[in-house]
Design an enzyme around this catalytic site. Sequence first.
Site, PDB file in Angstrom:
ATOM      1  N   GLY A  91      19.451  12.483  28.006  1.00 41.81           N
ATOM      2  CA  GLY A  91      19.254  10.939  27.991  1.00 41.81           C
ATOM      3  C   GLY A  91      20.444  10.016  28.249  1.00 41.81           C
ATOM      4  N   ASN A 105      21.207   8.615  31.127  1.00 36.75           N
ATOM      5  CA  ASN A 105      20.721   7.285  31.832  1.00 36.75           C
ATOM      6  C   ASN A 105      20.214   6.406  30.971  1.00 36.75           C
ATOM      7  OD1 ASN A 105      21.154   7.358  34.753  1.00 36.75           O
ATOM      8  ND2 ASN A 105      20.347   9.322  34.367  1.00 36.75           N
ATOM      9  N   MET A 127      10.780  14.812  32.867  1.00 38.69           N
ATOM     10  CA  MET A 127      10.448  16.038  33.502  1.00 38.69           C
ATOM     11  C   MET A 127       8.769  16.401  33.786  1.00 38.69           C
ATOM     12  SD  MET A 127      13.257  16.906  34.467  1.00 38.69           S
ATOM     13  CE  MET A 127      13.297  18.498  35.414  1.00 38.69           C
ATOM     14  N   ILE A 144       5.229  15.021  35.542  1.00 38.91           N
ATOM     15  CA  ILE A 144       4.653  14.390  36.629  1.00 38.91           C
ATOM     16  C   ILE A 144       3.389  13.515  36.285  1.00 38.91           C
ATOM     17  CG2 ILE A 144       3.435  14.613  39.071  1.00 38.91           C
ATOM     18  CD1 ILE A 144       5.122  16.981  39.301  1.00 38.91           C
ATOM     19  N   ASN A 194      12.209   5.349  39.204  1.00 39.33           N
ATOM     20  CA  ASN A 194      12.672   6.607  38.942  1.00 39.33           C
ATOM     21  C   ASN A 194      14.220   6.886  39.470  1.00 39.33           C
ATOM     22  OD1 ASN A 194      12.679   9.376  37.904  1.00 39.33           O
ATOM     23  ND2 ASN A 194      12.151  10.077  40.007  1.00 39.33           N
ATOM     24  N   HIS A 202      16.832   9.706  40.801  1.00 35.55           N
ATOM     25  CA  HIS A 202      16.598  11.219  41.310  1.00 35.55           C
ATOM     26  C   HIS A 202      18.245  11.689  41.664  1.00 35.55           C
ATOM     27  CE1 HIS A 202      14.796  14.783  42.831  1.00 35.55           C
ATOM     28  NE2 HIS A 202      15.469  14.463  44.098  1.00 35.55           N
ATOM     29  N   VAL A 258       5.397  12.887  44.384  1.00 35.00           N
ATOM     30  CA  VAL A 258       6.544  13.042  43.638  1.00 35.00           C
ATOM     31  C   VAL A 258       7.871  12.755  44.615  1.00 35.00           C
ATOM     32  CG1 VAL A 258       8.234  14.870  42.785  1.00 35.00           C
ATOM     33  CG2 VAL A 258       5.835  14.746  42.236  1.00 35.00           C
ATOM     34  N   ASP A 259       8.960  11.947  44.019  1.00 34.46           N
ATOM     35  CA  ASP A 259      10.038  11.609  44.679  1.00 34.46           C
ATOM     36  C   ASP A 259      10.004  10.904  45.950  1.00 34.46           C
ATOM     37  OD1 ASP A 259      11.203  12.265  42.219  1.00 34.46           O
ATOM     38  OD2 ASP A 259      11.657  14.275  43.251  1.00 34.46           O
TER      39      ASP A 259
HETATM   40  C1  GRF Z   1      19.802  12.980  35.901  1.00 37.16           C
HETATM   41  O1  GRF Z   1      20.361  13.664  36.905  1.00 37.16           O
HETATM   42  C2  GRF Z   1      18.334  12.386  36.704  1.00 37.16           C
HETATM   43  O2  GRF Z   1      18.602  12.068  37.868  1.00 37.16           O
HETATM   44  C3  GRF Z   1      17.493  13.542  36.648  1.00 37.16           C
HETATM   45  O3  GRF Z   1      17.545  14.107  35.366  1.00 37.16           O
HETATM   46  C4  GRF Z   1      19.032  13.931  35.156  1.00 37.16           C
HETATM   47  C5  GRF Z   1      18.733  13.284  33.700  1.00 37.16           C
HETATM   48  O4  GRF Z   1      19.938  13.252  32.842  1.00 37.16           O
HETATM   49  N1  GRF Z   1      16.225  13.047  36.885  1.00 37.16           N
HETATM   50  P1  GRF Z   1      19.880  12.624  31.572  1.00 37.16           P
HETATM   51  O5  GRF Z   1      19.173  12.816  30.835  1.00 37.16           O
HETATM   52  O6  GRF Z   1      19.956  10.934  31.850  1.00 37.16           O
HETATM   53  O7  GRF Z   1      21.414  12.659  31.017  1.00 37.16           O
END
Ligand code: GRF
Length: 193
Positions: free
Chosen positions: A20, A22, A95, A97, A112, A114, A149-150
């Site tokens: 978490g 981000n 994680m 979909i 999202n 990535h 996806v992505d």
């Molecule tokens: C990040 O690198 C994000 O881009 C990817 O998973 C990671 C998550 O990191 N999808 P966090 O949980 O936000 O620390």
Amino acid sequence: MVLSTGSKKIKTAVFISGTGSNLKSLIKFSKLKKSPISIEMIVSNNPKSKGLTFGKIHKIKKNIFNFKKQASAEKEILFKLKKNKINLICLAGFMKILSKNFILNFKGQILNIHPSLLPKYKGLNTHEKAIKNKDEYSGCTVHFVNSKVDSGKIIIQKKVKIKKDDTPKSLAKKILYQEHKLYPKAILKISNL
Ligand code: GRF
């Protein structure tokens, strides 16, 4: 473009599965005056997500759903999102979909982040792939989510140089640092508050 609720902040839900970091940076951003979002909900498929502690610290509602029964979990989440008048979903290390039906319910309102320069390296193990292919750069991308996806429309990207001695771990760390700055930038870019 897209996101505006007049002069009010955009009610946002952040979906996580793990650390978490981000989410943490989005919460920090949401508290700035210039931020167009307010984070109203944290959703996780994993009761052990470290990121859930930020919900506690910042008094944000957290909701944990069991995705082993994805259809009913999504139904419940959709109900809660609508009840809380959520207008924007930020996937941040989520994680799972999401189904086509779920995405259609929030068309153009799911973002999202990535850890690669999409369209290169969709899916998992992006850092391993970039290093193995001897790429000069990798980076991160914020994009809209569609049913593939992505693959949704790219909003913004940041390049990160890969050094000769980088390992997947060191590269992940450098890219994550940039992710924390990129997600808020992407939100500012698509909002017209
Ligand atoms: C990040 O690198 C994000 O881009 C990817 O998973 C990671 C998550 O990191 N999808 P966090 O949980 O936000 O620390």
